[in-house]
Design a protein around this motif. Structure first.
Motif: not given
Length: 247
Positions: A149-153, A234-239, A242-247
């Motif tokens: 999750g930290a890597g995704v953020i 933490f997990l909703p923040l990561v999700y 992730w959705r924002k960066s994958s667009r």
């Protein structure tokens, strides 16, 4: 194919041994040093090793899982690895699974080293091997989720490294592993109550030597609620990230 990818990941990993040094070797060396100095001491009727073998095993898994996998994810994002993977026949999930397996096996190696040093150098055996191993694997999964999750953020490696250094040092110092929190000033002890690593260490000590009374005497229900509650936030923040960066 999966094993071949894992082999390649480890070859790349070993070219930068500083990660191995800080995530596995240093905690084991510190444990051996403290063990040689304080091995005969007792705290509240509990031996040093009953306190610090599970604590240092927790430090190893947290450092290996959170630091390694998070650093890998951020580095790969910066280099554009994931964008290139999307146009290859290699499934993206398999690539991420290899990263998780690498971090997991590194943590397990560190776990084995701590137990090996305890058994060989100090003649200390795990009182409840099955319970402690199960607890370690659950804690490892918990740490892997935070590392990934930290890597995704984070999107920049220098930002990630700065945040990790800024947060890891206080977390380690206030984990009740390297130094007893009870011997710190009261205000520092109060801060430790908000340290997830401190609560994880408490739970791992129970896995080392479980007893029903400890859940009330040592406020383990609070530790369990804190660790699960932090993960739930933490997990909703990561999700979302992730959705924002994958667009």
């Amino acid at each position: 194919m999966l094993l071949e990818q894992l082999k390649i990941e480890y070859l790349v990993y070993l070219r930068q041994p500083i990660y191995l040094l800080f995530s596995v070797i240093m905690p084991v060396l510190i444990f051996a040093l403290f063990g040689s100095m304080l091995g005969g001491y007792e705290t509240g009727g509990v031996s040093y090793f009953d306190q610090y073998v599970p604590a240092f095993a927790t430090l190893v898994l947290f450092a290996s899982a959170v630091y390694n996998i998070g650093n890998q994810v951020v580095t790969d994002k910066v280099r554009g690895v994931y964008r290139r993977l999307l146009v290859t026949p290699v499934p993206f999930w398999r690539f991420m699974l290899v990263l998780i397996l690498k971090a997991a096996t590194t943590a397990i190696v560190g776990f084995g080293l701590v137990l090996g040093v305890a058994a060989i150098a100090f003649d200390v055996a795990v009182p409840n091997p099955a319970t402690f191993t199960a607890g370690f694997l659950i804690a490892l999964l918990y740490a892997l989720m935070f590392g990934f999750g930290a890597g995704v953020i984070f999107d920049r490696l220098n930002t990630y490294a700065a945040v990790m250094m800024f947060t890891f040092m206080p977390m380690f110092f206030l984990s009740d592993a390297a130094w007893p929190v009870s011997q710190l000033p009261e205000w520092l002890g109060s801060i430790a109550e908000f340290n997830p690593l401190y609560h994880l260490v408490k739970l791992m000590r129970w896995m080392w030597s479980p007893s029903p009374e400890a859940w009330t005497d040592q406020s383990l229900w609070v530790s369990l609620a804190f660790t699960l509650g932090l993960l739930a936030l933490f997990l909703p923040l990561v999700y979302a990230r992730w959705r924002k960066s994958s667009r």
